[in-house]
Design a protein around this motif. Structure first.
Motif, mmCIF file in Angstrom:
data_model
loop_
_atom_site.group_PDB
_atom_site.id
_atom_site.type_symbol
_atom_site.label_atom_id
_atom_site.label_comp_id
_atom_site.label_asym_id
_atom_site.label_seq_id
_atom_site.Cartn_x
_atom_site.Cartn_y
_atom_site.Cartn_z
ATOM 1 N N ALA A 40 21.050 57.141 -13.097
ATOM 2 C CA ALA A 40 21.444 57.332 -14.605
ATOM 3 C C ALA A 40 22.451 57.212 -15.283
ATOM 4 C CB ALA A 40 20.960 59.373 -15.445
ATOM 5 N N LYS A 43 26.216 57.967 -13.851
ATOM 6 C CA LYS A 43 25.899 59.232 -13.311
ATOM 7 C C LYS A 43 26.000 57.959 -11.989
ATOM 8 C CE LYS A 43 24.506 62.509 -15.761
ATOM 9 N NZ LYS A 43 23.936 64.089 -15.256
ATOM 10 N N SER A 63 16.813 69.400 -7.281
ATOM 11 C CA SER A 63 16.492 69.757 -8.922
ATOM 12 C C SER A 63 15.124 68.856 -9.133
ATOM 13 C CB SER A 63 17.367 68.832 -9.337
ATOM 14 O OG SER A 63 16.952 67.720 -8.255
ATOM 15 N N LYS A 87 10.845 65.732 -16.449
ATOM 16 C CA LYS A 87 11.549 66.812 -17.969
ATOM 17 C C LYS A 87 12.663 65.454 -18.494
ATOM 18 C CE LYS A 87 11.787 70.862 -14.825
ATOM 19 N NZ LYS A 87 13.164 71.670 -14.325
ATOM 20 N N GLU A 89 15.888 65.485 -18.429
ATOM 21 C CA GLU A 89 16.876 64.841 -16.866
ATOM 22 C C GLU A 89 16.514 64.278 -15.406
ATOM 23 O OE1 GLU A 89 16.648 68.173 -18.667
ATOM 24 O OE2 GLU A 89 16.044 69.657 -17.258
ATOM 25 N N ASP A 90 15.004 63.662 -15.891
ATOM 26 C CA ASP A 90 14.772 63.344 -15.282
ATOM 27 C C ASP A 90 14.735 61.802 -14.793
ATOM 28 O OD1 ASP A 90 12.154 65.277 -14.245
ATOM 29 O OD2 ASP A 90 14.203 65.244 -13.318
ATOM 30 N N SER A 126 11.544 64.247 -24.481
ATOM 31 C CA SER A 126 11.882 65.440 -24.679
ATOM 32 C C SER A 126 10.420 65.699 -26.340
ATOM 33 C CB SER A 126 12.786 66.345 -25.252
ATOM 34 O OG SER A 126 13.506 65.759 -26.612
#
Length: 126
Positions: A40, A43, A63, A87, A89-90, A126
């Motif tokens: 990401a 990161k 995760s 999600k 966050e994926d 989202s």
């Protein structure tokens, strides 16, 4: 030498699914452990899943456990990552990687892998 090409990324809503593919060119695909990693923005590259040369052993990051499934088809020189219940966050660039050897010890560290693909973007809204 192995060349890897990922495909199947895209934009999906939270809760949706995507299936990533990684096609390998070169010889002796079944002599390689395969892995999926993701990165990401801002990161480090992180481990997602890995599969042994035969497909008989798999290992997942906590995760994604229970949501993602790694598989391979040695006749097609291809490894897959089925991603369900996605999600936000994926969201990341997903890379496949190849590690020479038939060990059944999971390889979860990027530096252990010998070859990498260019990556495919997965975006979960989202």
């Amino acid at each position: 030498q192995v060349q890897l090409a990922e495909s199947g990324g895209g934009l999906v809503q939270a809760g949706g699914s995507l299936r990533l593919s990684c096609a390998a060119s070169g010889r002796d695909f079944n002599n390689y452990r395969m892995g999926w990693f993701r990165q990401a923005p801002g990161k480090d590259r992180e481990f997602v899943a890995t599969i042994s040369w035969s497909g008989g052993s798999t290992n997942y990051a906590d995760s994604v456990k229970g949501r993602f499934t790694i598989s391979r088809d040695n006749a097609k020189n291809t490894v897959y990552l089925q991603m369900n219940s996605l999600k936000p966050e994926d969201t990341a660039v997903y890379y496949c990687a190849a590690k020479l050897g038939r060990s059944y010890i999971p390889a979860r560290v990027p530096s252990l892998y010998d070859y990498w693909g260019q990556g495919t973007q997965v975006t979960v809204s989202s």
